[in-house]
Design a protein around this motif. Structure first.
Motif, mmCIF file in Angstrom:
data_model
loop_
_atom_site.group_PDB
_atom_site.id
_atom_site.type_symbol
_atom_site.label_atom_id
_atom_site.label_comp_id
_atom_site.label_asym_id
_atom_site.label_seq_id
_atom_site.Cartn_x
_atom_site.Cartn_y
_atom_site.Cartn_z
ATOM 1 N N LEU A 103 0.859 -1.188 0.000
ATOM 2 C CA LEU A 103 0.000 0.000 0.000
ATOM 3 C C LEU A 103 0.894 1.236 0.000
ATOM 4 N N ASP A 104 0.726 2.102 -0.990
ATOM 5 C CA ASP A 104 1.552 3.302 -1.061
ATOM 6 C C ASP A 104 0.984 4.402 -0.164
ATOM 7 N N SER A 105 1.645 5.561 -0.163
ATOM 8 C CA SER A 105 1.232 6.664 0.714
ATOM 9 C C SER A 105 -0.201 7.100 0.443
ATOM 10 N N ALA A 106 -0.553 7.204 -0.830
ATOM 11 C CA ALA A 106 -1.927 7.590 -1.174
ATOM 12 C C ALA A 106 -2.918 6.552 -0.653
ATOM 13 N N GLY A 107 -2.541 5.292 -0.705
ATOM 14 C CA GLY A 107 -3.396 4.224 -0.193
ATOM 15 C C GLY A 107 -3.599 4.322 1.311
ATOM 16 N N HIS A 108 -2.519 4.705 2.019
ATOM 17 C CA HIS A 108 -2.639 4.906 3.471
ATOM 18 C C HIS A 108 -3.656 6.016 3.771
ATOM 19 N N VAL A 109 -3.559 7.104 3.027
ATOM 20 C CA VAL A 109 -4.473 8.226 3.252
ATOM 21 C C VAL A 109 -5.898 7.843 2.850
ATOM 22 N N GLN A 110 -6.034 7.112 1.753
ATOM 23 C CA GLN A 110 -7.370 6.661 1.334
ATOM 24 C C GLN A 110 -7.981 5.733 2.384
ATOM 25 N N LEU A 111 -7.158 4.948 3.032
ATOM 26 C CA LEU A 111 -7.658 4.061 4.083
ATOM 27 C C LEU A 111 -8.267 4.875 5.219
ATOM 28 N N THR A 112 -7.643 5.988 5.561
ATOM 29 C CA THR A 112 -8.228 6.828 6.618
ATOM 30 C C THR A 112 -9.562 7.424 6.159
ATOM 31 N N THR A 113 -9.684 7.692 4.886
ATOM 32 C CA THR A 113 -10.951 8.189 4.353
ATOM 33 C C THR A 113 -12.034 7.112 4.456
ATOM 34 N N VAL A 114 -11.658 5.874 4.192
ATOM 35 C CA VAL A 114 -12.605 4.761 4.335
ATOM 36 C C VAL A 114 -13.109 4.698 5.779
ATOM 37 N N ILE A 115 -12.193 4.846 6.719
ATOM 38 C CA ILE A 115 -12.560 4.816 8.140
ATOM 39 C C ILE A 115 -13.471 6.000 8.482
ATOM 40 N N GLU A 116 -13.113 7.175 7.992
ATOM 41 C CA GLU A 116 -13.944 8.365 8.253
ATOM 42 C C GLU A 116 -15.351 8.187 7.696
ATOM 43 N N ASP A 117 -15.426 7.715 6.479
ATOM 44 C CA ASP A 117 -16.738 7.527 5.852
ATOM 45 C C ASP A 117 -17.562 6.486 6.602
ATOM 46 N N TYR A 118 -16.916 5.417 6.986
ATOM 47 C CA TYR A 118 -17.638 4.346 7.661
ATOM 48 C C TYR A 118 -18.090 4.765 9.059
ATOM 49 N N MET A 119 -17.188 5.385 9.811
ATOM 50 C CA MET A 119 -17.484 5.709 11.207
ATOM 51 C C MET A 119 -18.098 7.096 11.388
ATOM 52 N N GLN A 120 -18.079 7.878 10.313
ATOM 53 C CA GLN A 120 -18.623 9.240 10.356
ATOM 54 C C GLN A 120 -17.917 10.072 11.420
ATOM 55 N N ILE A 121 -16.578 9.954 11.418
ATOM 56 C CA ILE A 121 -15.733 10.742 12.307
ATOM 57 C C ILE A 121 -14.567 11.259 11.489
ATOM 58 N N GLU A 122 -13.844 12.230 12.044
ATOM 59 C CA GLU A 122 -12.620 12.689 11.408
ATOM 60 C C GLU A 122 -11.441 12.021 12.104
ATOM 61 N N VAL A 123 -10.507 11.539 11.305
ATOM 62 C CA VAL A 123 -9.278 10.967 11.854
ATOM 63 C C VAL A 123 -8.104 11.627 11.148
ATOM 64 N N ALA A 124 -6.951 11.585 11.787
ATOM 65 C CA ALA A 124 -5.749 12.167 11.198
ATOM 66 C C ALA A 124 -5.388 11.417 9.920
ATOM 67 N N PRO A 125 -4.970 12.129 8.883
ATOM 68 C CA PRO A 125 -4.601 11.440 7.636
ATOM 69 C C PRO A 125 -3.405 10.511 7.812
ATOM 70 N N THR A 126 -2.685 10.666 8.914
ATOM 71 C CA THR A 126 -1.523 9.806 9.181
ATOM 72 C C THR A 126 -1.876 8.572 10.007
ATOM 73 N N LEU A 127 -3.146 8.380 10.284
ATOM 74 C CA LEU A 127 -3.562 7.279 11.173
ATOM 75 C C LEU A 127 -3.037 5.918 10.707
ATOM 76 N N ALA A 128 -3.116 5.637 9.417
ATOM 77 C CA ALA A 128 -2.666 4.339 8.906
ATOM 78 C C ALA A 128 -1.142 4.214 8.942
ATOM 79 N N PHE A 129 -0.434 5.347 9.015
ATOM 80 C CA PHE A 129 1.021 5.301 9.192
ATOM 81 C C PHE A 129 1.348 5.064 10.664
#
Length: 91
Positions: A40-66
């Motif tokens: 998973l590249d850097s963009a994939g890590h950030v996209q993963l945090t977006t998946v979490i945000e969308d699913y949980m309806q919360i904001e998380v740091a874009p570095t969460l997956a790092f």
């Protein structure tokens, strides 16, 4: 809107995303393999945090997956943090 989420649903959301990006991904074999090692590249890590945000309806740091670079570490962090809408389900 208050929606309650289960740990199992969260794991499914995360693993579905990773499986869509990484050929041959298996939760059973890769639960403690780092996202980077999986490919998973850097963009994939950030996209993963977006998946979490969308699913949980919360904001998380874009570095969460790092910061929590495996499925296990990420899910444990989210379930142990003060996320009020995440229902802990025994694994």
């Amino acid at each position: 809107m208050n929606k309650t989420f289960s740990k199992e649903e969260l794991i499914t959301e995360i693993t579905d995303y990773i499986a869509s990006k990484i050929e041959g991904f298996s939760l059973e074999q890769h639960i403690d393999t780092s996202f980077s090692r999986l490919g998973l590249d850097s963009a994939g890590h950030v996209q993963l945090t977006t998946v979490i945000e969308d699913y949980m309806q919360i904001e998380v740091a874009p570095t969460l997956a790092f910061d929590y670079p495996t499925v296990n570490a990420l899910v444990n962090h989210l379930t142990e943090s003060s996320t009020p809408n995440l229902e802990k389900v025994p694994s």
